[in-house]
Design a protein around this motif. Structure first.
Motif, mmCIF file in Angstrom:
data_model
loop_
_atom_site.group_PDB
_atom_site.id
_atom_site.type_symbol
_atom_site.label_atom_id
_atom_site.label_comp_id
_atom_site.label_asym_id
_atom_site.label_seq_id
_atom_site.Cartn_x
_atom_site.Cartn_y
_atom_site.Cartn_z
ATOM 1 N N ALA A 1 0.821 -1.215 0.000
ATOM 2 C CA ALA A 1 0.000 0.000 0.000
ATOM 3 C C ALA A 1 0.854 1.264 0.000
ATOM 4 N N GLY A 2 2.039 1.202 0.610
ATOM 5 C CA GLY A 2 2.897 2.374 0.653
ATOM 6 C C GLY A 2 3.415 2.778 -0.713
ATOM 7 N N LEU A 3 3.430 1.841 -1.662
ATOM 8 C CA LEU A 3 3.898 2.116 -3.024
ATOM 9 C C LEU A 3 2.758 2.412 -3.979
ATOM 10 N N ASP A 4 1.521 2.371 -3.491
ATOM 11 C CA ASP A 4 0.372 2.666 -4.349
ATOM 12 C C ASP A 4 0.501 4.079 -4.913
ATOM 13 N N GLY A 5 0.332 4.203 -6.215
ATOM 14 C CA GLY A 5 0.440 5.510 -6.861
ATOM 15 C C GLY A 5 1.848 5.854 -7.332
ATOM 16 N N THR A 6 2.801 4.918 -7.191
ATOM 17 C CA THR A 6 4.160 5.156 -7.689
ATOM 18 C C THR A 6 4.103 5.453 -9.186
ATOM 19 N N ARG A 7 4.792 6.534 -9.579
ATOM 20 C CA ARG A 7 4.745 6.984 -10.972
ATOM 21 C C ARG A 7 6.049 6.601 -11.678
ATOM 22 N N HIS B 1 20.012 -4.943 -9.647
ATOM 23 C CA HIS B 1 18.776 -4.314 -9.217
ATOM 24 C C HIS B 1 19.066 -3.252 -8.167
ATOM 25 N N LEU B 2 18.068 -2.416 -7.950
ATOM 26 C CA LEU B 2 18.088 -1.477 -6.837
ATOM 27 C C LEU B 2 16.730 -1.560 -6.160
ATOM 28 N N LEU B 3 16.634 -0.965 -4.992
ATOM 29 C CA LEU B 3 15.387 -1.005 -4.218
ATOM 30 C C LEU B 3 14.761 0.373 -4.165
ATOM 31 N N LEU B 4 13.472 0.423 -4.466
ATOM 32 C CA LEU B 4 12.713 1.666 -4.372
ATOM 33 C C LEU B 4 11.786 1.527 -3.166
ATOM 34 N N GLU B 5 11.997 2.376 -2.173
ATOM 35 C CA GLU B 5 11.228 2.283 -0.936
ATOM 36 C C GLU B 5 10.338 3.512 -0.772
ATOM 37 N N ARG B 6 9.106 3.248 -0.336
ATOM 38 C CA ARG B 6 8.162 4.344 -0.088
ATOM 39 C C ARG B 6 7.072 3.853 0.848
ATOM 40 N N GLY B 7 6.773 4.645 1.832
ATOM 41 C CA GLY B 7 5.676 4.328 2.741
ATOM 42 C C GLY B 7 5.853 3.019 3.475
ATOM 43 N N GLY B 8 7.105 2.632 3.717
ATOM 44 C CA GLY B 8 7.357 1.397 4.435
ATOM 45 C C GLY B 8 7.337 0.153 3.577
ATOM 46 N N ASP B 9 7.107 0.309 2.255
ATOM 47 C CA ASP B 9 7.097 -0.838 1.351
ATOM 48 C C ASP B 9 8.229 -0.710 0.340
ATOM 49 N N THR B 10 8.592 -1.838 -0.261
ATOM 50 C CA THR B 10 9.760 -1.876 -1.141
ATOM 51 C C THR B 10 9.420 -2.525 -2.479
ATOM 52 N N LEU B 11 9.953 -1.927 -3.552
ATOM 53 C CA LEU B 11 9.835 -2.470 -4.911
ATOM 54 C C LEU B 11 11.238 -2.752 -5.431
#
Length: 406
Positions: free
Chosen positions: A168-174, A269-279
């Motif tokens: 949910a923390g990554l919802d809306g990632t552009r 790879h790299l990690l994209l973190e936002r709102g406590g979640d990771t992609l």
């Protein structure tokens, strides 16, 4: 051991015989294709019953002969060892014009003539002349329109993609996607600046370039590629190689993109973190990399994902859509690709589909893998786009909820 080896050898020879015949036939394509490209329109326009005045017939025949001889010569000088940009522009333009003229000579030469015959319009000569003028008119309109479409700054295509494993923390990632810019013989430095300005209006978290930056070495096309250094992203700018990099000293392009502030994801790879979640954002070299002979260049998805938590969602950059089989086998959530150009000049997309599993847009593969294939931001070779518009793509990633494509 000897008997088994002989059996396998005989079996291999039997299977290899049809394949070798096919390979021999494909060697003649570079000779046969230009002849068909120019001979068919020549016949339909000049010798299909029109009975033009002799000067018209001779002049038209001379022009078609000039196209038949000049196109391959110009392309050889432009794209061969000499790399002459002026010759490449002439050859590429003749190739595009010849393809459009050939296509509509075949279509209108058959369909329109049949319709006129059924309708009882005129005699054979009148119908032939109507068909000839219709072919020339349609070709002229499509070439003017196609040139404008190729040279314009692409429209932004917005796509929402629902990824079931996205937190949910990554919802809306552009995620902004550009690909297949193909900086080349036609100087498009100003176009490149305007593309980058458009990308910056999208306020993307992640900006991706999925390869085929240019036709030519990084040193030669530096001025056109330099605006990529102005692209802005709140988290990262990432890049993977395309097949055209391997025609033009790929390592030079990897180094230049690194210099411009982009992260080349060469089987990493790299990690994209936002709102406590990771992609996990991973990338692989193009599938043609290994055959290029460049040390260390190959497509290796296992290496790209090495050390990544298998429970995390993965966004993968791979230049060619055909990599999707390997991506689906690894349970990748979303693969971003380019390469196809959407066919670029209709109806070339039918040939593209023989080589690639997807032409454009969002498709689903395997249990959970999505593939987004861009039609490309620039154009290759012929400066025309006919019924295959270029695009800059903005993908909005959604955690489990409704998704839509605009």
């Amino acid at each position: 051991m000897t008997d088994t080896s002989n059996t396998r050898s005989a079996s291999g020879e039997a299977q290899g015989a049809p394949r070798s015949r096919l390979l021999r036939l494909t060697r003649y394509l570079p000779l046969v294709a230009p002849v068909l490209l120019w001979a068919v329109p020549c016949w339909v326009l000049l010798y299909g019953g029109q009975h033009w005045p002799l000067p018209v017939t001779l002049t038209g025949t001379a022009l078609f002969a000039l196209g038949l001889i000049g196109m391959p010569l110009a392309m050889a000088r432009g794209h061969g060892r000499r790399q002459q940009d002026g010759a490449a522009i002439v050859g590429d333009t003749l190739l595009g014009a010849g393809w459009v003229l050939f296509t509509w000579s075949v279509l209108l030469g058959v369909l329109l003539r049949a319709a006129l015959t059924v309708a009882g319009v005129g005699d054979g000569q009148d119908r032939a002349r109507v068909v000839a003028w219709a072919i020339l008119g349609v070709t002229a309109v499509l070439l003017v329109w196609g040139y404008a479409e190729a040279r314009r700054v692409p429209r932004v295509r917005r796509v929402e993609v629902r990824l079931p494993r996205l937190g949910a923390g990554l919802d809306g990632t552009r995620v902004a996607l550009i690909t297949d810019t193909h900086y080349g013989p036609l100087d498009r430095a100003r176009w490149s600046e305007r593309v980058c300005e458009t990308v910056n209006t999208l306020e993307a978290d992640l900006v991706c370039h999925t390869g085929d930056i240019a036709d030519g070495t990084a040193e030669r096309r530096r001025a056109q590629a330099a605006p990529l250094g102005t692209v802005q992203a709140t988290r990262a700018r990432v890049y993977v190689t395309g097949n055209h990099e391997y025609y033009s000293e790929a390592q030079g392009w990897v180094d230049l993109m690194d210099e411009l502030g982009w992260e080349p994801l060469r089987n990493r790879h790299l990690l994209l973190e936002r709102g406590g979640d990771t992609l996990v954002v991973a990338g692989v070299d193009d599938v043609t990399a290994e055959s290029s002979g460049l040390p260390g260049h190959r497509a290796n998805l296992t290496e790209a994902l090495n050390g990544a938590d298998p429970d995390l969602p993965v966004l993968l950059l791979a230049h060619q859509p055909k990599f999707i089989d390997r991506a689906a086998d690894h349970g990748i959530d979303l693969q971003l690709s380019g390469h196809t150009h959407g066919g670029q000049i209709w109806p070339f997309h039918h040939l593209v589909r023989l080589d690639q599993p997807a032409l454009a847009g969002l498709t689903h593969h395997g249990a959970r893998t999505h593939l987004y294939t861009s039609r490309g931001t620039g154009f290759w070779g012929p400066p025309f786009r006919v019924f295959a518009p270029s695009e800059i793509t903005l993908l909005v990633l959604r955690s489990p909820q409704e998704s839509a494509v605009s």
